[in-house]
Design an enzyme around this catalytic site. Structure first.
Site, short mmCIF file in Angstrom:
data_model
loop_
_atom_site.label_atom_id
_atom_site.label_comp_id
_atom_site.label_asym_id
_atom_site.label_seq_id
_atom_site.Cartn_x
_atom_site.Cartn_y
_atom_site.Cartn_z
CD GLN A 30 -1.10 -1.03 3.54
OE1 GLN A 30 -2.32 -1.01 3.48
NE2 GLN A 30 -0.47 -1.68 4.50
CG ASP A 85 -1.56 2.14 14.66
OD1 ASP A 85 -1.69 1.69 15.81
OD2 ASP A 85 -2.54 2.35 13.91
CD GLU A 105 0.22 -4.62 9.77
OE1 GLU A 105 0.17 -4.52 8.53
OE2 GLU A 105 -0.65 -4.16 10.53
N GLY A 138 -3.33 -11.92 7.85
CA GLY A 138 -4.19 -12.25 8.99
C GLY A 138 -5.18 -13.36 8.67
CG ASP A 155 -6.42 -1.60 14.51
OD1 ASP A 155 -7.18 -0.93 13.79
OD2 ASP A 155 -5.40 -1.13 15.06
CB SER A 156 -8.70 -4.53 9.21
OG SER A 156 -10.08 -4.19 9.23
CG ASP A 158 -12.30 2.07 5.66
OD1 ASP A 158 -13.42 1.98 6.17
OD2 ASP A 158 -11.49 2.98 5.93
#
Length: 286
Positions: A30, A85, A105, A138, A155-156, A158
């Site tokens: 990304q 993060d 992650e 994941g 905790d992804s 969108d």
């Protein structure tokens, strides 16, 4: 001085003034940008969508971590999916009774970059001896692991790009398989006002998988569109209906000092507006 224009929704968005661009890189997965903004502090965006800011991250991370852990009451093993993060990790690690934290992650560059540019998010918890950091997909992890967990926190980003699969039926089924008796799954689920379809889809997928499923909310300023929803799937139907006294006892016993979460907020967060209840076909007295 340039601006950062978020691109999540067509025809509606938010703008951040970039006071200083700190990092701009295309990772394997990304496009990652970190910049400074006078009001929100350091801000991280992935693929044009704001993920976290120093000013308000505490709201999101406290609600993702403390709601399931304190509702469970005896959590010892926690799995975090995403969360590169380190914010959720920081809050989970504050619970002294937790014996192991596995964090999966997909993008190691996010972890390394956030350690450097957003150090307050993880606050040193990447060095916690209880942590096992796995750089992997994941979805692949939950479908293949033999390990069991008391709490799973997804905790992804969108449901676009690498995170899309983390909203799939297979993902929720695999998480359910990885939970111990009495286990709880919580996931980031977007802002219902703007992303009601996602909430409806998740509701359909959780229905029948868990003894109790629902959503809870918190308003996080940098997540555009009103209150942010978190999906809730519990193996024990009582986990969501705990009396205030029990939550207060557990919260005080934890010794954790929070900036947003408290047991009153915990209970209130599960009260959903009528349009959301209607969309997920649930009565208001559930």
């Amino acid at each position: 001085m340039s601006d950062f224009q978020e691109t999540l929704f067509e025809g509606y968005g938010q703008r951040f003034q970039i006071d200083k661009l700190l990092h701009d890189v295309h990772t394997e997965h990304q496009h990652l940008v970190i910049f400074e903004n006078a009001r929100m502090g350091r801000v991280m965006a992935l693929d044009g969508v704001v993920q976290t800011s120093e000013a308000d991250e505490f709201i999101y991370h406290e609600m993702l971590a403390h709601v399931p852990i304190l509702a469970h009451g005896l959590a010892r093993r926690v799995l975090i999916i995403g969360g590169g993060d380190g914010g959720v990790l920081r809050e989970v690690a504050r619970h002294r009774d937790i014996e192991s934290i596995t964090m999966v992650e997909i993008d190691d560059t996010v972890v390394q970059t956030c350690k450097e540019f957003l150090p307050n998010h993880s606050a040193g918890t990447f060095d916690d001896p209880r942590l096992k950091l796995v750089i992997a997909d994941g979805m692949h992890f939950v479908t293949s692991t033999e390990e069991k967990f008391d709490v799973i926190i997804s905790d992804s980003t969108d449901p676009i790009g690498p995170a899309e699969v983390l909203f799939s039926e297979r993902f929720y089924q695999a998480c359910r398989r990885c939970l111990n008796d009495g286990g709880i799954l919580v996931t980031q689920n977007g802002t219902p006002f703007m992303q009601l379809g996602e909430v409806q889809t998740t509701a359909k997928r959780l229905h029948g998988l868990f003894a109790d499923w629902h959503f809870y909310q918190a308003a996080v300023p940098t997540y555009l569109g009103g209150a942010m929803a978190f999906a809730w799937g519990a193996c024990n139907a009582e986990s969501r209906k705990l009396p205030l006294e029990t939550l207060l006892q557990r919260f005080v016993g934890s010794g954790i000092v929070t900036r947003y979460y408290n047991p009153h907020v915990h209970i209130a967060a599960f009260a959903l507006p009528q349009y959301v209840l209607h969309a997920i076909a649930k009565p208001s007295n559930d």
